[in-house]
Design an enzyme around this catalytic site. Structure first.
Site: not given
Lengths: 589, 589
Positions: A434-436, A441
């Site tokens: 999650y969050e990429g 990244q």
């Protein structure tokens, strides 16, 4: 279950000896000193270990429950959250104007580590609220700020981030949620969002959703996405929650881990449309998201550190108590910490955790600097932006290895759920997603953070690391020699990889991205080694057991982690093409 | 859920092209040829994919249930197990004298891979029965063989291995279970055993427990352990199950994975004692266990391959179907297999799986040879014993990485249990723990398999690998050049590590064992690369897509896995001491 010990001693070492927080604060114009940070951290540590941590195992077994659009959180969560807000922990980092305490990033990092360590699931609620606050602070107009910020800062209301849709995950260009402008300036929102953390719950009297959606005439792709505030309950003129908005939770997910955190499917506008308010300008939603994203990704990286430390402490407690077998070279049966491989696993965890924590503090200092009026703020901003994907990717990937080893220390008991080690392992699994994802990244690190400035920020950091290599190499301590030698060769490897990534940008773009994740691992490996170099330099001014602990941890990191840097550089340069050229007809054979 | 595709094509390549099974069979005096093995494998593949695999997800959600000492297996297990036995799969490898089919190890390996891939949980039942059969074949007297073997070989009865007790896990010297000899020559067994796979269930009419226990006058430690047969139901003179023996299942564990496999706490002799029959001689129980252990450890290694391949196939099916984002360097949005990092993960899985499968077949050939009258049987036995801990350790550790990546391919969906990827990840977690943790394998590899013969078996294998490096190096194909260069340097690294481990045996025994797990990884890395060398040599006699697939997989393995060998050797040699010397007072700081 073991008890959670907040890392107060390591924090004191980092702020007092390694990074000189007092000087940093002065430099940034922050009205705070090391003693104050440590006093706050000590209080947070108490709340984390005494109130939150004891709820964590129960919330795994007895997770959030959905019934008829209503979500009930795990036993004890309501009381703990109320206490959390009452003690003012929610607003620590936010402006005093909205009821916060205006403390700097370093303080936020120190205490956030503890919330996440005590319970990833619980701490996700304030973490998402922080995201909503940042969004409003960044781009909200005065009316929105006036209506929502004080309640969010106090924690009376919580916030969510609604990005993902069934066909728009990593690719936000595919967002389909619709927003229709009304005569009164508000919008009607229609659409479905998935994977919404704390999208529905019973901890607060209102939930403020930040929602990505498109207006009818918006450009295609990421340039046509706008950001809206959609409250669960409309807000009365007196600021109290009023009638229900047209948004509800259709279900929550059955997940591998973080069972205490409800992951909601949200339906906006099943009837006439959910009322939403534009944040900033139309079509600039993704831009605002990117501003917040550094914050959110930093937080998830921190979660990697937190769950690693908690799992390590749990395994360590067992290793110090469990008697099994006579270790090689020893005369009698003892606790399993005497076995060489158990020690290898434990110091493997500890030395990585120390590198991770130092990096988190270092990056938070860059955040403070970037937000200050200091002369170095531009350089600090570039460095922070370079290191945020590294921190998110490397800390969360490391958390997989560390929570894995923590299970392994328990042997057969590790596989039994009641032991608790498996929960950290399962909970940690979300962090690289999650969050990429890690690949997101890594792609950010390659494209925006390395190629865009032709390596300027990267080479500047490598230069700073080489300066520390030189200082360390002049010290005769065996650990200083070992670490400086490995770090020098790791910096060379990194420099060659950066060069290759820049040179190959045009000629072999797909091969470059085929090596992006190894490139992220290489960065993590090298800056982790650098953090040990900084730690060791500080410890060399001490002696005895204090120096020995830091020196052995640094030596371990050099021989087990840093040593891999040259191979990673080779993989980046040689490894991308085989997967790309693999014949598509031959996968399933 | 995706469909399971048995690896028939790869098997045909391995048996027909890489290893020349026909010559091997002739050499060992085995009456079987490649065509026959592939025909059997095809039938097994059908049963695995059509009957067993469809039960796997259900048995995770609805695992084995315990109530009042009785265990009910997951829906569909009874019928599937009955079909499994009816088709004769249970007795494939066992002597025709007891109703088996007397087939060789290579055949057993080929079909066992498929059972485990279809369901680790289901396949554990026959796997444990195999262990009991091996024990009786190895050391049972005629009466025991007469009474039990035919029923176990047919699968009408199942077997278990009862080693672990609450205070005797990795350290069997601590076994406390008691055995009292009776006048009729039988024994009364008293004690508690834990972690007993399929210790109780409803698949068969009788369960034959093999139990480690001590007689009252037995020597302390591992030299005082005896092995007993303890049937759940006493056997009537006519061979049918009779009265209940004094043994029952007190509970089953709540585990991270393999929910379909009941893991029992067994109580022997709550009343007058469970009736047991000595296997072989008193005090030689551990010796018999060690004979079987190669078999059991090989099987668990194979499980690592199996779950990896199943997880890979599941992820591949998704990657070929899920549309998300435009991949770098491509013009339009496509399926996610177009993204460089997704391809990296998929070929990373595939290339490791290919190395793992080749190694499993190679080691099973050494088992066949070792059990034959061929001139090379002594050398084969030494090689098999060297490679079994590598196979167990490296395949199961690799399975962690591969099932992890398989989750990652799914992105957010990977964390949702219904997707199925998480089950493989959870199930795989036991593999590096049971039948001896990775550290136990690594210690075996260091002590018994490297130091005891002063590296003789190790150097012989390195010599064979270097011969293949030479052959490959003479071929001009780029993949042959890349692989032979990396494999040569990996062999050098391995040789230096072997030398160091032998040289340091006396001077630094604890530091040697502090590097034992990296040493195991180094062996796996190098022999995995060797397997790719063998595969590539065979493929170079072909052309087109067939060669391209093997060559890209080999190149990938060289650049992503083999490349790490020199660093692993450095870690082994330099990395052991820091954890050992770390001050004991400084762990929790």
């Amino acid at each position: 279950m073991s008890q959670y010990h907040p890392p107060l001693k390591d924090l004191a070492f980092l702020l007092g000896d390694v990074f000189d927080f007092d000087q940093h604060a002065q430099h940034c114009g922050i009205d705070c000193d090391t003693g104050t940070v440590l006093a706050i951290a000590e209080e947070a540590g108490k709340f984390a270990s005494e109130v939150i941590d004891p709820l964590n195992a129960g919330s795994d077994r007895n997770g959030a429950k959905w019934h008829d659009s209503v979500v009930t959180t795990s036993p004890g969560y309501r009381e703990a959250y109320a206490g959390f807000c009452e003690s003012g922990w929610n607003g620590l980092r936010f402006p005093e104007q909205y009821g916060g305490q205006g403390l700097c990033s370093v303080v936020a990092t120190a205490v956030d580590e503890m919330w996440h360590a005590a319970s990833l699931s619980f701490a996700l609620c304030p973490m998402l609220t922080n995201g909503a606050i940042e969004a409003l602070l960044t781009a909200g107009n005065d009316a929105l700020k006036e209506t929502y910020l004080a309640k969010l800062v106090s924690g009376e209301w919580t916030g969510t981030m609604n990005l993902t849709e069934p066909s728009a995950g990593s690719d936000l260009a595919a967002v389909q949620c619709k927003a229709l402008r009304q005569e009164d300036g508000s919008y009607r929102i229609h659409g479905q969002k998935i994977f919404i953390t704390y999208g529905e719950h019973d901890l607060a009297e209102n939930i403020i959703h930040l929602v990505l959606a498109r207006t009818p005439d918006a450009p295609k792709g990421v340039k046509g996405i706008s950001l809206f505030v959609v409250p669960k309950f409309m807000v009365n003129p007196d600021g109290t929650p009023g009638s229900r908005n047209d948004v509800r939770c259709a279900s929550i997910e059955h997940k591998l881990g973080i069972h205490g955190s409800p992951t909601a499917v949200m339906l906006f506008g099943e009837g006439e449309g959910a009322t939403g308010y534009l944040v900033g300008e139309e079509n600039r939603g993704l831009e605002y998201m990117f501003i917040m994203m550094n914050e959110a990704r930093f937080s998830v990286g921190l979660q990697g550190l937190s769950v690693s430390d908690r799992a390590y402490q749990h395994a360590l407690a067992y290793a110090l108590e469990r008697v099994q077998g006579r270790a090689v070279g020893e005369a009698t049966t003892g606790t399993i910490i005497r076995h060489p491989d158990v020690r290898r696993m434990l110091l493997g965890m500890k030395s990585r955790i120390e590198a991770m924590r130092a990096l988190a503090v270092y990056v938070s200092m860059q955040k403070d600097l970037a937000h200050s009026n200091a002369a170095a703020s531009g350089k600090a901003k570039a460095r922070m932006e370079l290191l945020v994907p590294v921190l998110k990717g490397w800390l969360t990937e490391s958390a997989q290895d560390l929570t894995y080893d923590a299970v392994q220390v328990f042997g057969g008991m590790g596989f039994i759920e009641e032991t608790g080690a498996a929960q950290y392992y399962r909970d940690a699994r979300i962090l690289t997603i999650y969050e990429g994802t890690t690949a997101i990244q890594a792609n950010d690190l390659v494209g925006r953070k390395t190629q865009r400035d032709r390596g300027e920020a990267a080479f500047a950091l490598i230069g700073d690391m080489m300066a520390d290599v030189k200082v360390l190499g002049e010290n005769g301590h065996p650990a200083a020699q070992r670490l400086s030698t490995r770090l020098a060769s790791a910096c060379d490897a990194l420099r060659s990889a950066v060069n290759w990534i820049i040179e190959s940008q045009e000629s072999a773009p797909r091969a470059v991205y085929g090596g992006s994740v190894p490139y992220l691992h290489l960065w993590g490996t090298v800056v982790g080694g650098w953090m040990h170099a900084r730690r060791l330099q500080a410890a060399l001014r001490k002696d005895g057991a204090e120096l020995a602990a830091v020196a052995h941890s640094a030596s371990f990191f050099a021989a087990h982690v840093l040593v891999n840097a040259p191979a990673l550089a080779a993989t980046i340069k040689e490894g991308g093409s085989s997967a790309l050229d693999f014949p598509d007809t031959a996968w399933l054979e």
